[in-house]
Design a protein around this motif. Structure first.
Motif, short mmCIF file in Angstrom:
data_model
loop_
_atom_site.label_atom_id
_atom_site.label_comp_id
_atom_site.label_asym_id
_atom_site.label_seq_id
_atom_site.Cartn_x
_atom_site.Cartn_y
_atom_site.Cartn_z
N ARG A 56 0.82 -1.39 0.06
CA ARG A 56 -0.05 -0.09 -0.01
C ARG A 56 0.84 1.29 -0.14
NH1 ARG A 56 -4.41 0.68 4.53
NH2 ARG A 56 -5.94 -0.26 3.32
N THR A 60 0.79 4.14 -2.82
CA THR A 60 0.10 5.38 -2.60
C THR A 60 0.82 6.50 -3.30
OG1 THR A 60 -0.83 4.70 -0.59
CG2 THR A 60 -0.43 7.10 -0.75
N HIS A 63 0.43 6.26 -6.94
CA HIS A 63 -1.02 6.84 -7.57
C HIS A 63 -0.82 8.24 -7.32
CE1 HIS A 63 -4.88 8.27 -6.25
NE2 HIS A 63 -5.30 7.11 -7.03
N SER A 64 -0.20 8.93 -6.43
CA SER A 64 0.02 10.37 -6.16
C SER A 64 0.57 11.01 -7.48
CB SER A 64 0.43 10.75 -4.77
OG SER A 64 -0.25 10.26 -3.75
N ARG A 96 -5.03 -0.06 -6.05
CA ARG A 96 -5.01 0.62 -4.83
C ARG A 96 -6.58 0.01 -4.13
NH1 ARG A 96 -4.47 7.05 -2.88
NH2 ARG A 96 -4.85 6.62 -0.84
#
Length: 269
Positions: A56, A60, A63-64, A96
């Motif tokens: 995760r 993250t 993804h950002s 995610r």
């Protein structure tokens, strides 16, 4: 801070073939990760939870950055290059969600989930979630109905957990019901149980596959080669959430006629 790329500096513009090579394997990598995680479920919930948490954090960050690229930093990119970024971003979002679901599933199955029990007005929860799905049903040209018994007592439950269960069941009902079909939400009760039923007029499930519906990563209606947008964790999560509040979940279905998922929640606990 990431600087915007100038359209006039062609040397800095990402090579189309390089982007294609970098992004063409995203779907395959997501599918491979799903397969590996499925194999690891037999190793135990603690291991699965630890692995999901470990994934995760870097996900993250990825993804950002993809979100920034997808929304803000598209100057100097061709339409094809922008489409590659969108593909990568969409896959990061799916991955995610998969990780979040796996963490929740592992926590529920190992008893580590934070279940907050309190008095819950079931009909109020059903009305709220049904209202959320009205625009979705309308968009999909589905008839949507709710029928709640007036004598439903308050029960001891986790309200957010119950909402999540109903949302997931309605989402399934919408996804597997063709335009012109119907979905419905119903509540009844007796001395032992408050019963909630989610019914659709969708494709249905063969008798011999009903038991598979609650197995993680099983997608009963996925065709070979079809793009995976869900990972088959919805019903397993629903079962674990319902069992976490001492409830039961059952499924009845007829091919070509539709499916009813029944959630039974104990009265007086």
């Amino acid at each position: 801070m990431v600087a915007r790329q100038s359209a006039s500096n062609s040397a800095d513009v990402p090579d189309v073939e390089a982007l294609r090579d970098a992004l063409s394997g995203r779907e395959a990598e997501v599918e491979d990760l799903r397969s590996r995680i499925e194999e690891l479920t037999s190793a135990g919930g603690d291991f699965l939870s630890d692995a999901a948490h470990a994934i995760r954090s870097p996900l993250t960050v990825t993804h950002s950055y993809l979100e920034i690229l997808n929304s803000d930093l598209d100057e100097g990119l061709t339409d094809e290059q922008k489409s590659f970024i969108r593909i990568a971003y969409d896959n990061a979002v799916k991955l995610r969600q998969l990780i979040d679901d796996l963490v929740d599933l592992a926590a529920l199955e190992t008893g580590a989930a934070n279940v907050e029990l309190a008095p819950v007005q079931v009909n109020r929860v059903l009305a709220s979630v049904h209202a959320e799905f009205q625009p979705i049903a309308k968009h999909n040209r589905l008839k949507s109905a709710i029928d709640v018994s007036r004598d439903i007592p308050d029960i001891t439950c986790d309200e957010e957990l119950l909402k999540d269960v109903i949302r997931r069941l309605l989402d399934n009902a919408v996804r597997f019901t063709a335009q012109g079909g119907s979905i419905s939400l119903r509540s009844i009760c007796d001395q032992r149980w408050v019963t909630v039923e989610v019914t659709d007029s969708g494709v249905g499930i063969p008798d011999h596959r009903i038991g598979d519906a609650f197995r993680a990563f099983v997608q009963l209606h996925r065709q070979p080669g079809e793009n995976r947008t869900h990972f088959g964790l919805g019903l397993p999560l629903c079962r674990s959430m319902v069992e976490a509040v001492n409830g039961k979940i059952e499924l009845q279905s007829i091919v070509g006629k539709g499916t009813t998922v029944t959630v039974k929640l104990p009265v007086g606990e």
